[in-house]
Design a protein around this motif. Structure first.
Motif, PDB file in Angstrom:
ATOM      1  N   THR A   5      28.622   6.073  21.783  1.00  0.00           N
ATOM      2  CA  THR A   5      28.053   7.373  23.637  1.00  0.00           C
ATOM      3  C   THR A   5      26.775   8.069  22.342  1.00  0.00           C
ATOM      4  O   THR A   5      26.044   8.280  22.735  1.00  0.00           O
ATOM      5  N   ASP A   6      27.326   8.520  21.127  1.00  0.00           N
ATOM      6  CA  ASP A   6      26.743   9.409  20.463  1.00  0.00           C
ATOM      7  C   ASP A   6      26.225   8.577  19.162  1.00  0.00           C
ATOM      8  O   ASP A   6      27.230   8.505  18.475  1.00  0.00           O
ATOM      9  N   LYS A   7      24.927   8.346  19.052  1.00  0.00           N
ATOM     10  CA  LYS A   7      24.373   7.504  18.571  1.00  0.00           C
ATOM     11  C   LYS A   7      24.454   8.325  16.755  1.00  0.00           C
ATOM     12  O   LYS A   7      24.301   9.286  16.724  1.00  0.00           O
ATOM     13  N   PRO A   8      24.599   7.313  15.564  1.00  0.00           N
ATOM     14  CA  PRO A   8      24.213   7.708  14.713  1.00  0.00           C
ATOM     15  C   PRO A   8      23.046   8.218  14.000  1.00  0.00           C
ATOM     16  O   PRO A   8      21.510   7.887  14.308  1.00  0.00           O
ATOM     17  N   ASP A   9      22.777   9.062  13.506  1.00  0.00           N
ATOM     18  CA  ASP A   9      21.671   9.460  12.729  1.00  0.00           C
ATOM     19  C   ASP A   9      20.727   8.580  12.238  1.00  0.00           C
ATOM     20  O   ASP A   9      19.354   9.149  11.549  1.00  0.00           O
ATOM     21  N   VAL A  10      21.344   7.652  11.381  1.00  0.00           N
ATOM     22  CA  VAL A  10      20.626   7.129  10.174  1.00  0.00           C
ATOM     23  C   VAL A  10      21.004   5.841  10.363  1.00  0.00           C
ATOM     24  O   VAL A  10      22.520   5.592  10.172  1.00  0.00           O
ATOM     25  N   LEU A  11      20.225   4.533   9.466  1.00  0.00           N
ATOM     26  CA  LEU A  11      21.494   3.273   9.577  1.00  0.00           C
ATOM     27  C   LEU A  11      20.095   2.818   8.007  1.00  0.00           C
ATOM     28  O   LEU A  11      18.763   3.526   7.828  1.00  0.00           O
ATOM     29  N   ILE A  12      20.957   2.985   6.708  1.00  0.00           N
ATOM     30  CA  ILE A  12      21.007   2.293   5.634  1.00  0.00           C
ATOM     31  C   ILE A  12      20.910   0.167   6.550  1.00  0.00           C
ATOM     32  O   ILE A  12      21.774   0.260   6.243  1.00  0.00           O
ATOM     33  N   GLN A  13      19.694  -0.038   6.409  1.00  0.00           N
ATOM     34  CA  GLN A  13      19.711  -1.629   6.195  1.00  0.00           C
ATOM     35  C   GLN A  13      19.563  -2.541   5.134  1.00  0.00           C
ATOM     36  O   GLN A  13      18.183  -2.155   4.409  1.00  0.00           O
ATOM     37  N   ALA A  14      19.679  -3.285   4.776  1.00  0.00           N
ATOM     38  CA  ALA A  14      20.255  -3.844   2.857  1.00  0.00           C
ATOM     39  C   ALA A  14      18.714  -4.834   3.828  1.00  0.00           C
ATOM     40  O   ALA A  14      18.877  -5.371   4.700  1.00  0.00           O
ATOM     41  N   SER A  15      18.441  -4.831   2.387  1.00  0.00           N
ATOM     42  CA  SER A  15      16.699  -6.517   2.550  1.00  0.00           C
ATOM     43  C   SER A  15      16.649  -6.018   1.461  1.00  0.00           C
ATOM     44  O   SER A  15      17.931  -6.213   0.114  1.00  0.00           O
ATOM     45  N   ALA A  16      15.607  -7.045   1.079  1.00  0.00           N
ATOM     46  CA  ALA A  16      15.070  -7.236  -0.642  1.00  0.00           C
ATOM     47  C   ALA A  16      13.866  -7.468  -1.196  1.00  0.00           C
ATOM     48  O   ALA A  16      12.863  -7.397   0.079  1.00  0.00           O
ATOM     49  N   VAL A  17      13.568  -6.848  -2.182  1.00  0.00           N
ATOM     50  CA  VAL A  17      12.241  -7.144  -3.099  1.00  0.00           C
ATOM     51  C   VAL A  17      11.256  -8.138  -2.247  1.00  0.00           C
ATOM     52  O   VAL A  17      10.349  -8.469  -2.738  1.00  0.00           O
ATOM     53  N   GLY A  18      12.352  -9.246  -2.259  1.00  0.00           N
ATOM     54  CA  GLY A  18      11.514 -10.873  -2.108  1.00  0.00           C
ATOM     55  C   GLY A  18      10.965 -10.736  -0.855  1.00  0.00           C
ATOM     56  O   GLY A  18      10.187 -11.796  -0.763  1.00  0.00           O
ATOM     57  N   ILE A  19      10.926  -9.737  -0.252  1.00  0.00           N
ATOM     58  CA  ILE A  19      10.111 -10.192   0.993  1.00  0.00           C
ATOM     59  C   ILE A  19       8.816  -9.893   0.882  1.00  0.00           C
ATOM     60  O   ILE A  19       7.763 -10.712   1.147  1.00  0.00           O
ATOM     61  N   TYR A  20       7.993  -9.597  -0.116  1.00  0.00           N
ATOM     62  CA  TYR A  20       6.735  -9.688  -0.714  1.00  0.00           C
ATOM     63  C   TYR A  20       6.408 -10.534  -1.140  1.00  0.00           C
ATOM     64  O   TYR A  20       5.529 -11.534  -1.549  1.00  0.00           O
ATOM     65  N   GLY A  21       7.195 -12.225  -1.745  1.00  0.00           N
ATOM     66  CA  GLY A  21       6.794 -13.270  -2.148  1.00  0.00           C
ATOM     67  C   GLY A  21       6.845 -12.741  -4.119  1.00  0.00           C
ATOM     68  O   GLY A  21       7.222 -11.607  -4.659  1.00  0.00           O
ATOM     69  N   THR A  22       6.902 -13.438  -4.993  1.00  0.00           N
ATOM     70  CA  THR A  22       6.321 -13.959  -5.968  1.00  0.00           C
ATOM     71  C   THR A  22       4.557 -13.860  -6.700  1.00  0.00           C
ATOM     72  O   THR A  22       3.390 -14.645  -5.631  1.00  0.00           O
ATOM     73  N   SER A  23       4.950 -13.092  -7.353  1.00  0.00           N
ATOM     74  CA  SER A  23       3.590 -13.135  -8.267  1.00  0.00           C
ATOM     75  C   SER A  23       3.642 -12.562  -9.473  1.00  0.00           C
ATOM     76  O   SER A  23       4.601 -12.144  -9.785  1.00  0.00           O
ATOM     77  N   GLY A  24       2.218 -13.167 -10.682  1.00  0.00           N
ATOM     78  CA  GLY A  24       2.443 -12.807 -12.257  1.00  0.00           C
ATOM     79  C   GLY A  24       1.742 -11.755 -12.479  1.00  0.00           C
ATOM     80  O   GLY A  24       1.963 -10.957 -13.258  1.00  0.00           O
ATOM     81  N   THR A  25       1.035 -10.985 -11.320  1.00  0.00           N
ATOM     82  CA  THR A  25       0.058 -10.726 -11.365  1.00  0.00           C
ATOM     83  C   THR A  25       0.028  -9.555 -10.243  1.00  0.00           C
ATOM     84  O   THR A  25      -0.125  -7.686 -10.980  1.00  0.00           O
ATOM     85  N   GLU A  26       0.029  -9.475  -9.312  1.00  0.00           N
ATOM     86  CA  GLU A  26      -0.001  -8.118  -8.543  1.00  0.00           C
ATOM     87  C   GLU A  26       1.314  -7.633  -8.703  1.00  0.00           C
ATOM     88  O   GLU A  26       1.698  -7.396  -8.989  1.00  0.00           O
ATOM     89  N   SER A  27       1.497  -6.288  -8.357  1.00  0.00           N
ATOM     90  CA  SER A  27       2.489  -5.109  -8.050  1.00  0.00           C
ATOM     91  C   SER A  27       2.617  -4.503  -6.721  1.00  0.00           C
ATOM     92  O   SER A  27       1.704  -5.004  -5.722  1.00  0.00           O
ATOM     93  N   PHE A  28       4.086  -4.616  -5.743  1.00  0.00           N
ATOM     94  CA  PHE A  28       4.081  -4.420  -4.974  1.00  0.00           C
ATOM     95  C   PHE A  28       4.570  -2.869  -5.156  1.00  0.00           C
ATOM     96  O   PHE A  28       5.890  -2.596  -5.017  1.00  0.00           O
ATOM     97  N   THR A  29       4.046  -2.467  -3.334  1.00  0.00           N
ATOM     98  CA  THR A  29       4.836  -1.048  -3.275  1.00  0.00           C
ATOM     99  C   THR A  29       5.492  -1.234  -1.701  1.00  0.00           C
ATOM    100  O   THR A  29       4.538  -2.487  -0.837  1.00  0.00           O
ATOM    101  N   GLU A  30       5.910  -0.061  -1.149  1.00  0.00           N
ATOM    102  CA  GLU A  30       5.841  -0.168   0.365  1.00  0.00           C
ATOM    103  C   GLU A  30       4.946  -0.607   1.048  1.00  0.00           C
ATOM    104  O   GLU A  30       5.024  -1.056   2.664  1.00  0.00           O
ATOM    105  N   ASP A  31       3.825  -0.277   0.712  1.00  0.00           N
ATOM    106  CA  ASP A  31       2.312   0.444   1.604  1.00  0.00           C
ATOM    107  C   ASP A  31       1.800  -1.838   1.685  1.00  0.00           C
ATOM    108  O   ASP A  31       1.512  -1.894   1.917  1.00  0.00           O
ATOM    109  N   SER A  32       2.732  -2.573   0.698  1.00  0.00           N
ATOM    110  CA  SER A  32       2.507  -4.028   0.385  1.00  0.00           C
ATOM    111  C   SER A  32       2.506  -4.508   1.636  1.00  0.00           C
ATOM    112  O   SER A  32       3.491  -4.868   1.922  1.00  0.00           O
TER     113      SER A  32
END
Length: 303
Positions: A103-130
């Motif tokens: 009935t009462d929902k939690p305030d927050v969920l921490i959902q696991a993921s991975a930086v692998g979501i950006y793919g791989t690169s030898g030259t680029e830098s990835f932030t959460e905005d990428s």
């Protein structure tokens, strides 16, 4: 605070449990094989089994931490990849069902993921905005995992997608990376120029706790050190601390043959930066690789 956690018996989960209990929170660990504990602020709750009814055992939960999923370590067969993906999808869907039941929902969920979501690169830098990628199994898995988390977020819950880098601790990747040096056979892996986005398990646990406590934190968060390094630097740091030579190169084709698709974690790499953690004011204890490895390799017999 009541905190429910899936994957709580795993490597990171155990560290998080220690952080939460020291802060005075009560941790409800959902597990297929619950166990008895004498600690008054830890309760094990059975889930994902035929006779489990966790919704009947859980009180009001203030925060959920969803880390559940089969380990990615080992050679990836088609069956293994399906298990890695389905374990994450099934557990996240069950978390949504349990939250929806309350009935009462939690305030927050921490959902696991991975930086692998950006793919791989030898030259680029990835932030959460990428922009994210869907170019390989790891990035695809992270996409699907986060998409399931978005269904929970749609219930009106502040959701943090913890995009983990390579976590360093007494378990996981580090013992495997240190082993060749123990055998006096350590050296550069692949070209050595590929980036390693790493994080000390202590900082990873503290950053999750920080995200729970700070309402301003939401969306994707790169759980990585602010100082990623090239693989050759990482190997030389291990050699220096363990007083072992860094001399025997490991060719990329050898790793690809031995590990299959999983080798891309090591031979391709990416430079992921924790922009959001820094902007929000999180303070790292182990931002320097040498200090982090010294702590783990000198003070822990397990590594």
């Amino acid at each position: 605070m009541n905190i429910a956690m899936t994957g709580g018996t795993g490597f990171l989960g155990q560290h998080l449990t220690g952080v939460f209990t020291r802060q005075g929170h009560h941790v409800y660990i959902l597990s297929r094989k619950p166990k008895e504990t004498e600690q008054k602020n830890i309760t094990y709750v059975q889930w994902l089994t035929e006779d489990a009814a966790p919704e009947q055992e859980l009180p009001h939960i203030d925060a959920w931490v969803n880390l559940a999923g089969q380990s990615i370590f080992g050679r990836w067969t088609e069956d293994t990849k399906q298990q890695i993906l389905s374990s994450r999808v099934d557990s996240t869907r069950e978390v949504r069902r349990l939250i929806h039941k309350q009935t009462d929902k939690p305030d927050v969920l921490i959902q696991a993921s991975a930086v692998g979501i950006y793919g791989t690169s030898g030259t680029e830098s990835f932030t959460e905005d990428s922009p994210t990628s869907n170019e390989d199994f790891l990035s695809h898995t992270a996409h699907v995992w986060e998409r399931e988390g978005q269904r929970i977020e749609a219930l009106g819950i502040r959701t943090v997608y913890a995009r983990f880098g390579v976590m360093l601790g007494e378990k996981g990747a580090l013992p495997l990376m240190v082993l060749p040096y123990k055998l006096f056979a350590g050296g550069t892996i692949g070209s050595g120029d590929q980036w390693l986005s790493w994080v000390h398990v202590g900082d990873a646990a503290d950053l999750i706790s920080f995200a729970i406590e700070h309402d301003s934190v939401s969306g994707p968060v790169n759980v990585t050190s602010p100082n990623p390094v090239e693989m050759k630097q990482f190997g030389k740091a291990i050699a220096r601390i363990k007083h072992r030579p860094h001399w025997l190169p490991v060719p990329e084709f050898f790793l690809t043959k031995a590990l299959g698709e999983m080798s891309l974690l090591i031979v391709k790499g990416q430079r992921a930066l924790p922009k959001k953690a820094i902007v929000e004011g999180f303070r790292y204890t182990y931002s320097d690789l040498g200090f982090a490895l010294s702590h783990l390799l000198k003070n822990r017999n397990a590594v």
